[in-house]
Motif scaffolding. Structure first.
Motif, PDB file in Angstrom:
ATOM      1  N   VAL A  64       0.902  -1.311  -0.112  1.00 21.84           N
ATOM      2  CA  VAL A  64       0.077  -0.084   0.101  1.00 21.84           C
ATOM      3  C   VAL A  64       0.812   1.148   0.116  1.00 21.84           C
ATOM      4  CG1 VAL A  64      -1.851   1.300   1.287  1.00 21.84           C
ATOM      5  CG2 VAL A  64      -1.710  -1.279   1.193  1.00 21.84           C
ATOM      6  N   ALA A  65       0.655   2.022  -1.009  1.00 14.83           N
ATOM      7  CA  ALA A  65       1.314   3.091  -1.126  1.00 14.83           C
ATOM      8  C   ALA A  65       0.846   4.306  -1.676  1.00 14.83           C
ATOM      9  CB  ALA A  65       2.959   2.789  -2.152  1.00 14.83           C
ATOM     10  N   SER A  66       1.490   5.455  -1.511  1.00 16.12           N
ATOM     11  CA  SER A  66       0.772   6.892  -2.182  1.00 16.12           C
ATOM     12  C   SER A  66       1.253   7.018  -3.521  1.00 16.12           C
ATOM     13  CB  SER A  66       1.355   8.080  -1.448  1.00 16.12           C
ATOM     14  OG  SER A  66       2.765   8.372  -1.389  1.00 16.12           O
ATOM     15  N   THR A  67       2.558   6.631  -3.963  1.00 18.10           N
ATOM     16  CA  THR A  67       3.115   6.436  -5.124  1.00 18.10           C
ATOM     17  C   THR A  67       4.222   5.589  -5.364  1.00 18.10           C
ATOM     18  OG1 THR A  67       4.149   8.224  -7.188  1.00 18.10           O
ATOM     19  CG2 THR A  67       4.623   8.243  -4.443  1.00 18.10           C
ATOM     20  N   LEU A  68       4.277   5.193  -6.898  1.00 16.14           N
ATOM     21  CA  LEU A  68       5.369   4.146  -7.016  1.00 16.14           C
ATOM     22  C   LEU A  68       5.944   4.696  -8.240  1.00 16.14           C
ATOM     23  CD1 LEU A  68       3.706   0.648  -6.719  1.00 16.14           C
ATOM     24  CD2 LEU A  68       5.137   1.846  -5.029  1.00 16.14           C
ATOM     25  N   ASP A  69       7.261   5.479  -8.008  1.00 14.88           N
ATOM     26  CA  ASP A  69       7.831   6.273  -9.234  1.00 14.88           C
ATOM     27  C   ASP A  69       9.005   5.205  -9.601  1.00 14.88           C
ATOM     28  OD1 ASP A  69       9.048   7.909 -10.761  1.00 14.88           O
ATOM     29  OD2 ASP A  69       9.443   9.600  -9.210  1.00 14.88           O
ATOM     30  N   PHE A  70       8.846   4.898 -10.874  1.00 13.02           N
ATOM     31  CA  PHE A  70      10.011   4.126 -11.544  1.00 13.02           C
ATOM     32  C   PHE A  70      10.108   4.518 -12.912  1.00 13.02           C
ATOM     33  CE2 PHE A  70       7.268   0.979  -9.414  1.00 13.02           C
ATOM     34  CZ  PHE A  70       7.904   0.513  -8.271  1.00 13.02           C
ATOM     35  N   SER A  71      10.380   6.023 -12.706  1.00 15.83           N
ATOM     36  CA  SER A  71      10.636   6.842 -14.014  1.00 15.83           C
ATOM     37  C   SER A  71      12.088   7.212 -14.187  1.00 15.83           C
ATOM     38  CB  SER A  71       9.940   8.315 -13.965  1.00 15.83           C
ATOM     39  OG  SER A  71      10.365   8.928 -12.916  1.00 15.83           O
ATOM     40  N   ASP A  72      12.274   7.858 -15.248  1.00 18.25           N
ATOM     41  CA  ASP A  72      13.706   8.411 -15.614  1.00 18.25           C
ATOM     42  C   ASP A  72      14.812   7.596 -15.802  1.00 18.25           C
ATOM     43  OD1 ASP A  72      15.421  10.653 -16.242  1.00 18.25           O
ATOM     44  OD2 ASP A  72      15.852  11.317 -13.753  1.00 18.25           O
ATOM     45  N   THR A  75       4.083   5.213 -11.893  1.00 16.72           N
ATOM     46  CA  THR A  75       4.944   5.652 -13.223  1.00 16.72           C
ATOM     47  C   THR A  75       6.033   4.844 -13.715  1.00 16.72           C
ATOM     48  OG1 THR A  75       5.767   7.746 -14.403  1.00 16.72           O
ATOM     49  CG2 THR A  75       5.933   7.577 -12.013  1.00 16.72           C
ATOM     50  N   PHE A  76       6.151   4.598 -14.885  1.00 19.11           N
ATOM     51  CA  PHE A  76       7.232   4.039 -15.696  1.00 19.11           C
ATOM     52  C   PHE A  76       7.935   4.874 -16.618  1.00 19.11           C
ATOM     53  CE2 PHE A  76       5.468   0.356 -13.496  1.00 19.11           C
ATOM     54  CZ  PHE A  76       6.312  -0.588 -12.913  1.00 19.11           C
ATOM     55  N   GLU A  77       7.398   6.156 -16.516  1.00 20.95           N
ATOM     56  CA  GLU A  77       7.549   7.119 -17.809  1.00 20.95           C
ATOM     57  C   GLU A  77       9.333   7.211 -18.072  1.00 20.95           C
ATOM     58  OE1 GLU A  77       7.083  11.562 -19.138  1.00 20.95           O
ATOM     59  OE2 GLU A  77       6.819  11.223 -17.135  1.00 20.95           O
ATOM     60  N   GLY A  78       9.696   6.740 -19.082  1.00 17.18           N
ATOM     61  CA  GLY A  78      11.173   6.680 -19.637  1.00 17.18           C
ATOM     62  C   GLY A  78      11.994   5.643 -18.987  1.00 17.18           C
ATOM     63  N   ALA A  79      11.010   4.390 -18.460  1.00 19.89           N
ATOM     64  CA  ALA A  79      11.606   3.345 -17.692  1.00 19.89           C
ATOM     65  C   ALA A  79      12.217   2.313 -18.695  1.00 19.89           C
ATOM     66  CB  ALA A  79      10.800   2.778 -16.562  1.00 19.89           C
ATOM     67  N   SER A 123      -4.609   1.610  -8.940  1.00 17.59           N
ATOM     68  CA  SER A 123      -3.936   2.793  -8.913  1.00 17.59           C
ATOM     69  C   SER A 123      -4.698   3.895  -9.606  1.00 17.59           C
ATOM     70  CB  SER A 123      -2.706   3.053  -9.811  1.00 17.59           C
ATOM     71  OG  SER A 123      -1.899   4.049  -9.806  1.00 17.59           O
ATOM     72  N   ALA A 124      -4.689   5.425  -8.925  1.00 11.49           N
ATOM     73  CA  ALA A 124      -5.272   6.545  -9.680  1.00 11.49           C
ATOM     74  C   ALA A 124      -4.881   6.502 -11.243  1.00 11.49           C
ATOM     75  CB  ALA A 124      -5.275   7.607  -8.913  1.00 11.49           C
ATOM     76  N   ASP A 125      -3.486   6.641 -11.243  1.00 10.30           N
ATOM     77  CA  ASP A 125      -2.675   6.930 -12.661  1.00 10.30           C
ATOM     78  C   ASP A 125      -1.720   6.125 -12.856  1.00 10.30           C
ATOM     79  OD1 ASP A 125      -4.156   9.180 -13.177  1.00 10.30           O
ATOM     80  OD2 ASP A 125      -2.446  10.836 -12.797  1.00 10.30           O
ATOM     81  N   PHE A 126      -1.719   5.376 -14.037  1.00  9.64           N
ATOM     82  CA  PHE A 126      -0.829   4.415 -14.483  1.00  9.64           C
ATOM     83  C   PHE A 126       0.069   4.832 -15.710  1.00  9.64           C
ATOM     84  CE2 PHE A 126       0.249   0.148 -16.494  1.00  9.64           C
ATOM     85  CZ  PHE A 126       1.297  -0.223 -15.814  1.00  9.64           C
ATOM     86  N   ASP A 127       1.023   5.323 -15.572  1.00  9.37           N
ATOM     87  CA  ASP A 127       1.900   5.985 -16.633  1.00  9.37           C
ATOM     88  C   ASP A 127       2.890   4.739 -17.172  1.00  9.37           C
ATOM     89  OD1 ASP A 127       3.457   7.248 -18.306  1.00  9.37           O
ATOM     90  OD2 ASP A 127       3.547   9.105 -17.317  1.00  9.37           O
ATOM     91  N   PHE A 128       2.487   4.304 -18.348  1.00 14.28           N
ATOM     92  CA  PHE A 128       3.591   3.223 -18.882  1.00 14.28           C
ATOM     93  C   PHE A 128       4.237   3.584 -20.199  1.00 14.28           C
ATOM     94  CE2 PHE A 128       4.019  -1.504 -20.072  1.00 14.28           C
ATOM     95  CZ  PHE A 128       4.727  -1.555 -18.886  1.00 14.28           C
TER      96      PHE A 128
END
Length: 526
Positions: A248-256, A276-280, A300-305
């Motif tokens: 359980v998390a507020s955000t998972l940031d796997f970007s850049d 978010t996996f933006e640029g991953a 998730s609210a947003d799923f950035d793939f």
């Protein structure tokens, strides 16, 4: 000082100069800096060669933290050591520690055991530690391991696996900071943090590198997990790089340029904000036999793939639920599991600009091809996509998706059903293209009118038949029920025209049946 101080059988006089300096500085919270100022001599990687002048026994540190030298009035005791070599195992398991631990540029001969302890902030910066055990630890502050190198040491009595950093069921009121850290357990668990509660979040950025598996199963991370630019490589034999099952998390940031050379697993993860996996880069297992991402039942609210390049392995989103999906032309591999995947909207990233996917050219064809990457047939991905198009006000596109669903389903049927399916498709588009029936009717009417108009039929009863009208006669053949009675009043001596009349009658029945079946299908959920 000597009569106040003892470490087991050691008196103050038996301490080394470095240990005495640390003992004297501890009550006032002063830092003891044993570094020489010469870069070559202060390299932590060479700390095993540091001599007695820079060596502090772990037992002395334990004694200080347990009250061997009490704080002075008006001062806050704190153990602060820089550039030291800590010999022996720093064993603080189960201890009640009221002081902050601060190590910088230190070399630990053996691992650190804080399992079950209750302590203030733990800071081990730019140091080398052969294993940190902090399972069941309660930290009123933060755990700061920035730029440190942690390696798997001997097996913990609580675990069969050898773990470089254990935070199982630990509770940290602040953040866990691993920015710039390197953690190595190539065939085992680099981080084992199942059940971790980190109220300030977990940070693995700024050059963080892990050799081995990171496990955060059922972790609670109100401050999120931040892994921008992190590198996860050389995972264990199972090929798993990161596990966040039921976290359980507020955000998972796997970007850049986050890079995972192994499976990223988010089974049942619940994220209140964004994943978010933006640029991953998701390379998947080394043997290429497993998925790159498995996120079944994730919420998730947003799923950035919008990845930097296409994953090398499959992506599993079965049963996942997201409010907004962002993707790009690099997002999807050859195999994508979408059964049960629910989303509220889709945005596509092209040339750095994001827009609603429904507005893009060939949107339906692209999305249907996306669904067809799923192995086997499942109606839910098509129905979900059609529902999204309807909500966006694109009813025609929704019908195109549902037509594609029927065509996909047809491939799973037995041969006779496939033939009927082809007929429904050609005549009325499974009910989603009813205008096709009008085209067929017009073409057959034109054929019959021209063919019958150039010849004269024979009346069934001489003098009782109404005048022959080719158009009316053709429509009478094509309309199975009712009609003006022309088809029963006339017959042909020309065999070709008689067979044409039979065929038009058969076509009429088939067309009527197809229309009824197609319309019924659109009114029912197939």
């Amino acid at each position: 000082m000597a009569d106040q101080y003892s470490v087991r059988a050691l008196s103050y006089d038996q301490l080394t100069s470095a240990e005495r300096e640390l003992s004297d500085a501890f009550p006032m919270g002063r830092q003891v800096d044993l570094r020489t100022g010469v870069p070559e001599d202060d390299r932590v990687a060479e700390g095993g060669q540091w001599g007695p002048g820079r060596t502090v026994r772990a037992a002395v540190i334990v004694a200080l933290l347990q009250g061997a030298n009490t704080a002075q009035s008006g001062a806050i005791a704190c153990l602060r050591l820089a550039g030291g070599r800590i010999s022996g195992r720093l064993n603080l398991a189960g201890a009640q520690i009221a002081h902050v631990l601060w190590f910088e540029d230190c070399w630990f001969e053996e691992g650190v055991d804080l399992s079950g302890a209750s302590t203030q902030s733990i800071v081990i910066v730019a140091s080398r530690v052969p294993g940190l055990e902090a399972g069941l630890t309660r930290v009123e502050g933060r755990i700061d391991l920035r730029r440190s190198r942690l390696e798997s040491g001997s097996a913990s009595p609580l675990h069969r696996k050898v773990t470089a950093l254990s935070l199982i069921n630990a509770h940290v009121s602040g953040a866990v900071n691993l920015n710039g850290a390197g953690i190595a357990a190539p065939e085992e668990w680099a981080v084992s943090a199942g059940g971790l509660v980190a109220e300030g979040g977990v940070y693995c950025q700024g050059g963080f590198v892990a050799h081995g598996e990171l496990r955060f199963m059922e972790a609670q991370l109100p401050g999120g997990l931040h892994m921008r630019g992190a590198l996860l490589k050389r995972p264990g034999q199972r090929g798993v790089a990161l596990v966040l099952d039921n976290a359980v998390a507020s955000t998972l940031d796997f970007s850049d340029r986050f890079t995972a050379n192994g499976i990223v697993r988010l089974w049942g993860a619940r994220v209140s904000d964004n994943v978010t996996f933006e640029g991953a880069v998701l390379n998947g297992p080394r043997d290429g036999q497993g998925p790159s991402l498995t996120a079944s039942r994730m919420q998730s609210a947003d799923f950035d793939f919008a990845l930097a390049r296409s994953p090398s392995g499959a992506v599993d989103l079965r049963g996942a639920q997201v409010s907004h999906l962002h993707d790009s032309r690099h997002s999807w591999p050859d195999v994508v599991e979408l059964d049960g995947f629910v989303y509220g909207s889709i945005q596509r990233d092209e040339a750095g600009e994001r827009r609603e996917a429904v507005r893009q050219r060939d949107s339906v064809a692209h999305r249907v091809a996306w669904i067809r990457r799923s192995p086997g047939y499942s109606p839910q991905p098509y129905e979900q996509l059609a529902s999204w198009y309807r909500k966006a006000g694109h009813d025609d596109d929704a019908r195109r998706v549902l037509l594609a669903k029927q065509r996909h389903r047809r491939q799973t049927l037995h041969p006779a059903a496939r033939v009927w399916g082809h007929l429904l498709d050609a005549t009325v588009g499974y009910g989603y293209r009813p205008w096709l029936a009008g085209i067929w009717l017009l073409a057959l009417t034109l054929l019959g009118t021209l063919s019958f108009g150039s010849h004269s039929p024979n009346p069934v009863k001489q003098g009782e038949s109404a005048p022959f009208q080719p158009l009316v006669y053709t429509l009478d053949l094509l309309i199975p029920i009712g009609g003006p009675g022309q088809r029963t009043a006339w017959y042909w001596s020309n065999d070709s025209l008689q067979w044409l009349a039979y065929l038009l009658t058969a076509f009429g029945w088939v067309l009527a049946t197809a229309v009824i079946a197609g319309v019924t299908r659109t009114l029912q959920k197939s």
